[in-house]
Design a protein around this motif. Structure first.
Motif: not given
Length: 109
Positions: A47, A50-51, A90-92
Motif C-alpha cells: 500500500k 501504490i501512489p 481512490k488512486y487516480d
C-alpha cells in the motif's frame, strides 16, 4: 524500502498464487488498499508504494515486480470489477494515469 533505482527485492519471490486463487484473500488486500479493512504487514508494504508506482507507471519496479503487479491487477479487474473501480477512484480519480497504466498492463502480453 526503496533504493535509488528499484523498490526492495524483498517481494520479488512473493507467492501471489494464493491471492489469485482465493477471493477472500484478494478482497482483504483490496480492502486494505481502500482503507476499508485491516492490513497484513505485506499489504501495508504494498500500500505504501501504490501512489508512487501509479505515478511512475511502476518505474521503480523490478521486472519480477512488474509481472507480479500485472497478474494481481488483472485478477482484480477480471474477478472484482467493482473493487477495481473503487481502487481507480481512490488512486487516480481524474484518470490522469489511465492511458499510461493501460499501456503498462498490456506490455508483454
Amino acid at each position: 524500502m526503496v533504493n535509488a533505482n528499484f523498490y526492495s527485492s524483498k517481494y520479488d519471490d512473493f507467492d501471489i498464487q494464493p491471492i489469485l486463487d482465493n477471493d477472500r484473500i484478494m478482497l482483504s488486500y483490496t480492502k486494505c488498499f481502500l482503507d476499508q479493512g485491516p492490513c497484513t504487514p505485506d499489504a501495508k508494504d504494498f500500500k505504501k508504494v501504490i501512489p508512487e508506482a501509479l505515478e511512475t507507471t511502476c518505474g521503480k519496479c523490478t521486472p519480477k515486480q512488474r509481472k507480479l503487479i500485472k497478474q494481481v491487477i488483472q485478477a482484480i479487474m477480471d474477478k472484482h470489477p467493482e473493487a477495481w473501480k473503487q481502487l481507480i477512484q481512490k488512486y487516480d480519480p481524474e484518470n490522469k494515469r489511465k492511458e499510461d497504466f493501460d499501456k503498462f498492463l498490456s506490455e508483454n502480453k
